[in-house]
Design a protein around this motif. Structure first.
Motif, PDB file in Angstrom:
ATOM      1  N   GLY A   1       0.809  -1.208   0.000  1.00 34.66           N
ATOM      2  CA  GLY A   1       0.000   0.000   0.000  1.00 34.66           C
ATOM      3  C   GLY A   1       0.840   1.254   0.000  1.00 34.66           C
ATOM      4  O   GLY A   1       1.957   1.273   0.534  1.00 34.66           O
ATOM      5  N   CYS A   2       0.319   2.304  -0.595  1.00 34.50           N
ATOM      6  CA  CYS A   2       1.018   3.587  -0.630  1.00 34.50           C
ATOM      7  C   CYS A   2      -0.021   4.695  -0.487  1.00 34.50           C
ATOM      8  O   CYS A   2      -1.081   4.648  -1.133  1.00 34.50           O
ATOM      9  CB  CYS A   2       1.779   3.739  -1.945  1.00 34.50           C
ATOM     10  N   PHE A   3       0.267   5.684   0.367  1.00 37.91           N
ATOM     11  CA  PHE A   3      -0.653   6.793   0.615  1.00 37.91           C
ATOM     12  C   PHE A   3       0.071   8.117   0.387  1.00 37.91           C
ATOM     13  O   PHE A   3       1.171   8.322   0.875  1.00 37.91           O
ATOM     14  CB  PHE A   3      -1.169   6.755   2.058  1.00 37.91           C
ATOM     15  N   GLY A   4      -0.551   9.020  -0.356  1.00 35.30           N
ATOM     16  CA  GLY A   4       0.007  10.359  -0.510  1.00 35.30           C
ATOM     17  C   GLY A   4       0.490  10.662  -1.911  1.00 35.30           C
ATOM     18  O   GLY A   4       0.511   9.812  -2.811  1.00 35.30           O
ATOM     19  N   GLY A   5       0.891  11.922  -2.088  1.00 42.59           N
ATOM     20  CA  GLY A   5       1.222  12.436  -3.405  1.00 42.59           C
ATOM     21  C   GLY A   5       2.381  11.775  -4.103  1.00 42.59           C
ATOM     22  O   GLY A   5       2.511  11.892  -5.326  1.00 42.59           O
ATOM     23  N   ASP A   6       3.245  11.071  -3.374  1.00 41.74           N
ATOM     24  CA  ASP A   6       4.396  10.415  -4.008  1.00 41.74           C
ATOM     25  C   ASP A   6       4.058   9.045  -4.573  1.00 41.74           C
ATOM     26  O   ASP A   6       4.941   8.369  -5.123  1.00 41.74           O
ATOM     27  CB  ASP A   6       5.541  10.278  -2.992  1.00 41.74           C
TER      28      ASP A   6
END
Length: 400
Positions: A283-288
């Motif tokens: 999982g990945c969260f945020g603008g990057d």
């Protein structure tokens, strides 16, 4: 003689304490005249030169003193804590204490009527006049582009937990004849739009009996009940196989998402979320998280993506309001790839960026399921319209 002096001091001790308590902060506020202006505070008015300016001075000085009075923040905190602990009162009409230990987002602004955020999603709510025309436009536009999106309208906490709202709202919020329900029943809504919208109020009222949907001090939803809503959504819209291994869970105490509206009061709730690492999901969260469109992703901010090598090799695109953040990970149980974009800041995109975003979102339509996910307040009162109207796809013929 000395005893007489001390007796007089004793008789006036309360007055002395009050004067001292006011003089010290007042002296501290005078020091504020030498500090740089804070744009968040009322500035010190300029010296008056005319009679009219002198007449306008008192309210301006009062406003400045109110913002710069010494120990101001400490006094505010003390007042907030006292009112909350004694009377369960908040310093803002935006938060309300209900029943059974539950708190509610009561109003979306300080200038609206009491319980505005609750009544609009309960029985007396009336959707904006623009809602049905835009829903018709939304689905007509996507169908013309060769895509078949779906819309999940999430019932808000007041409608899901009517027994917990303030007592004078219980009857109104117990009703299932809400703004969203009336929109779905309206003859003005095109049949193809109605068939693509799910508003699982009754189902969520059943789910809450054995699983968590809204932490008790939160406006947004979170909990193991979200997986059940995901399964209902996938069953109704895409007949997606549901035989994937269950997600591993993590439980923690989470601070309220309404705490920024007041200081000095700490609200926490038990929160249940999927443990992505333990479940074998990246999982990945945020603008990057989206190097393919980095500038756009950073402007939007509330974006996320998930990769599940054990799930079917299909992509789910979730376009949402702020209710999408906590729901998107649960869908990763059933899809090899999930991409989530919150549209609360699409108005900040340039026309060129909006075009770039559309190209990225709607790539590989044959391998993508598209889900719009907005809470009832967002879907019925133009958050959906304002967030998505600039990223609607062009007709299929224009792209060929």
């Amino acid at each position: 003689m000395a005893s007489t002096v001390f007796a007089r001091i004793g008789r006036h001790s309360a007055k002395i304490c009050i004067v001292f308590m006011l003089v010290v902060p007042a002296l501290m506020s005078i020091k504020a005249t030498r500090r740089p202006n804070d744009p968040n505070l009322t500035p010190l008015p300029a010296r008056p030169h005319t009679l009219q300016q002198w007449l306008e001075m008192p309210p301006k000085v009062t406003a400045w003193v109110s913002d710069h009075f010494g120990f101001r923040t400490h006094f505010i905190v003390a007042d907030n804590v006292l009112r909350f602990n004694l009377f369960h009162e908040f310093p803002s009409i935006q938060v309300a204490y209900g029943q059974n230990g539950r708190y509610f987002m009561a109003a979306h602004a300080k200038t609206v009527g009491p319980y505005q955020a609750m009544t609009t999603v309960c029985g007396k709510g009336k959707a904006n006049a623009t809602t049905i025309p835009y829903l018709n436009k939304l689905f007509t536009t996507f169908h013309a582009a060769g895509m078949d999106p779906k819309l999940l309208v999430v019932a808000s906490a007041p409608a899901v937990y009517p027994e917990d709202v303030p007592s004078d709202l219980v009857e109104e919020c117990t009703s299932t004849n809400t703004a969203a329900a009336r929109v779905l029943a309206s003859p003005e809504l095109l049949p193809q739009a109605r068939a693509s919208i799910l508003y699982p109020l009754k189902e969520m009222r059943e789910i809450k009996k054995h699983a968590s949907l809204f932490p008790k001090s939160w406006f947004h939803w979170a909990g193991d009940g979200l997986d059940e809503v995901a399964r209902i959504t996938l069953t109704q819209f895409w007949k997606t196989p549901l035989d994937q291994p269950p997600m591993q869970l993590r439980r923690y105490k989470g601070g309220s998402d309404m705490s920024h509206m007041f200081i000095g009061i700490k609200l926490e709730s038990d929160v249940v979320e999927p443990d992505l690492g333990a479940s074998g999901i990246k999982g990945c969260f945020g603008g990057d998280c989206f190097p393919e469109i980095p500038a756009i992703a950073r402007i939007l901010g509330d974006v996320s993506r998930f990769d599940n090598p054990k799930a079917p090799k299909r992509r789910l695109l979730i376009i949402s309001d702020s209710f999408g953040e906590k729901m998107s990970p649960w869908f990763a149980r059933y899809y090899g790839e999930v991409e989530h974009f919150c549209t609360n800041h699409t108005h900040e995109l340039t026309p060129e960026q909006a075009e770039e975003m559309k190209k990225y979102l709607y790539r590989n339509p044959a391998d993508t399921d598209i889900l719009f996910l907005y809470h009832d307040g967002g879907a019925m009162y133009d958050v959906l319209r304002n967030g998505t109207q600039m990223i609607l796809p062009p007709p299929l013929a224009a792209r060929q």
